[in-house]
Scaffold this motif. Sequence first.
Motif, mmCIF file in Angstrom:
data_model
loop_
_atom_site.group_PDB
_atom_site.id
_atom_site.type_symbol
_atom_site.label_atom_id
_atom_site.label_comp_id
_atom_site.label_asym_id
_atom_site.label_seq_id
_atom_site.Cartn_x
_atom_site.Cartn_y
_atom_site.Cartn_z
ATOM 1 N N SER A 122 -16.182 -18.957 -36.579
ATOM 2 C CA SER A 122 -16.135 -19.917 -35.470
ATOM 3 C C SER A 122 -15.923 -21.314 -36.046
ATOM 4 C CB SER A 122 -17.445 -19.860 -34.674
ATOM 5 O OG SER A 122 -17.673 -21.056 -33.979
ATOM 6 N N ASP A 172 -16.148 -18.791 -20.245
ATOM 7 C CA ASP A 172 -15.891 -18.542 -21.665
ATOM 8 C C ASP A 172 -15.558 -17.053 -21.804
ATOM 9 O OD1 ASP A 172 -15.905 -18.048 -24.358
ATOM 10 O OD2 ASP A 172 -17.924 -18.802 -24.747
ATOM 11 N N THR A 174 -14.421 -15.416 -24.457
ATOM 12 C CA THR A 174 -14.376 -14.937 -25.843
ATOM 13 C C THR A 174 -14.748 -13.461 -25.925
ATOM 14 O OG1 THR A 174 -15.085 -17.145 -26.534
ATOM 15 C CG2 THR A 174 -15.178 -15.409 -28.194
ATOM 16 N N TYR A 177 -11.948 -11.191 -25.279
ATOM 17 C CA TYR A 177 -11.059 -11.057 -26.439
ATOM 18 C C TYR A 177 -11.616 -9.993 -27.383
ATOM 19 C CZ TYR A 177 -8.715 -12.083 -30.833
ATOM 20 O OH TYR A 177 -8.007 -11.965 -32.013
#
Length: 609
Positions: A122, A172, A174, A177
Amino acid sequence: MATGAAHLSSSKLNLGLLRDFYRREFLECIDKCLGTKAIVWDDGLTGPFGLIAEYSLLKDHEVEKMFPLRTGSLPPSNVQNIVFLTRPRLELMEKIAQNLHHEETKGGYKKEFHLIFVPRKSLLCERKLKEKGVYGSFSTVEEFNMTLIPFDADLLSMEMNDAFKECYLENDFTSMYYAAQSLMTLQALYGTIQYIHGKGDCAKQVVDMMRRMRDEMGGREPQVLPQIDTLLILDRTVDLLTPLLYQLTYEGLIDEIFGINNTSIKLPAERLGPQPSQEGVESKKVILNSADTLFAELRDKNFNAVGSIVSKKAKLITAEFGERHAAKTIGEMKQFVSKLPHLQATRQSLATHTSIAELVKECTDADDFIDALRCQQEFINGLETDKVHPLVEECIAKSEKLSKVLRLICIQSICNDGLKPKVMDFYKREIIQTYGFEHIVTLNNLEKVGMLRPHGARTYQVIRKSLKLIVEEVNEQNPTDIAYVYSGYAPLSVRLAQYLARPGWRSITEVLNLLPGPKVEEVQQIPAALRKRRSSISSSQSSTGEQKLTLIFFLGGVTFAEIAALRFLAQQDDVGGELIVAATSIITSDRLLDSMGGDCCGTMEESPQ
């Protein structure tokens, strides 16, 4: 109709292949650190990693110490490498920075520091470590992409407990993904999944990301013969009602009451019978998976059917132990002795599950549980939904757990297609006055995700009737419908899976249009070389009656009751295939509501002592 199978699929998809893949990748990652090692674990990773790499295996790779990640200083060690294993979270970077500052001031034996992010690096976390002045202390910064953990022969979880909140409150995506990436990993190991179906905004996002990832591969996909025929991706917002309901299966109730964490629970040691090696220990860890044959038989049963099964098993084991008195010849004695380890293990398992069932029964027999369940059943049947419910009002007046109050209000809201303004205002006012102003945020969040909303178009009644979600006559002992997991309510999510299998979603187009988010249908092309092999295998499967395999992926979490319903569905002859379940996490009502904000939840009841 097939009966008795505990797994959705016990042999068609070997999830050990995925476990071995992660184990190999992880060991390669830590072997880059030459010499003796101490691993500093982020608490959120110890459970998942325990399922793929045992400590004995790590010791073979020069791991001498393991410490939990805490603030302050690390415990003393004489190792050459300190390896930090962490999720990419800013609050964890603070702890790592403190650890490093303390280590650097100690002096003495020179150590090398390494950082492994799970599942990905990150930039924000790396920037935080640079701001703290410690990023340069790391010899290596790696990432280990473990996104989908095999929990059992038929169950996979990403263990991303905040995925629902991140997507629908924080925008968000993420975790979506990571979900797409985990599906690409599965396809690399088990072949391309030809047919993809989905419902919901996040489902569409995941399918779009998978398409882009596949395009980036430029036709370089691994040449693996496809083992999974169909993928169904369901967004949690398509069915928000099911996870709010009280689960009534054995495993579902255990999770609601005690909280199952990475296939294990902790129970009061004194309630589990005499434990000679556990003297002075307050709690005992119990592993819950299909390796325990009794648990495999009990886990998906309605709790009302558990007592009779345990009783029959107890009589059977007593009779088997009694065989030793009938053994007269040496051959008969040898035969009994060979069975003895299995009999002793079964007796221990029986004692454990008898104790667990007693603990669960203490909760389900309590008046407040029975009253809440009765209230829930009224709501899902469309009764008493358009006014302030006396039980909800009473719970608030008694300052009972806010999680219970919110649960019932959200069930009422969904079953009534929203609350009338007077009812909504009354509930909000009473909650804020009783539990504090900070829960304005909690209530706003519940509205934002759709669990709480003002009265609108009547869709619940149409969906309920069209998909036969309410089943009047339910046989809890020998069920004939998935509704047994909630004693009369069929989970909408599982009904959708059932209709997809047969007769297909085209038969319920109007209902699908009433549910939130787009419908997704995609056909992935299988590489030409594999297509011929697949068609010849498909022909032989048809002649032998071998069933097709469907992977059902829940974005935003799945409950054990839904998993039980899917296991039941997989046993029915008319579904036409085997099922594997994957999810961003395993959820309960409390875990879902807890993510909406405020310190309002926890376990359903206090654990009985």
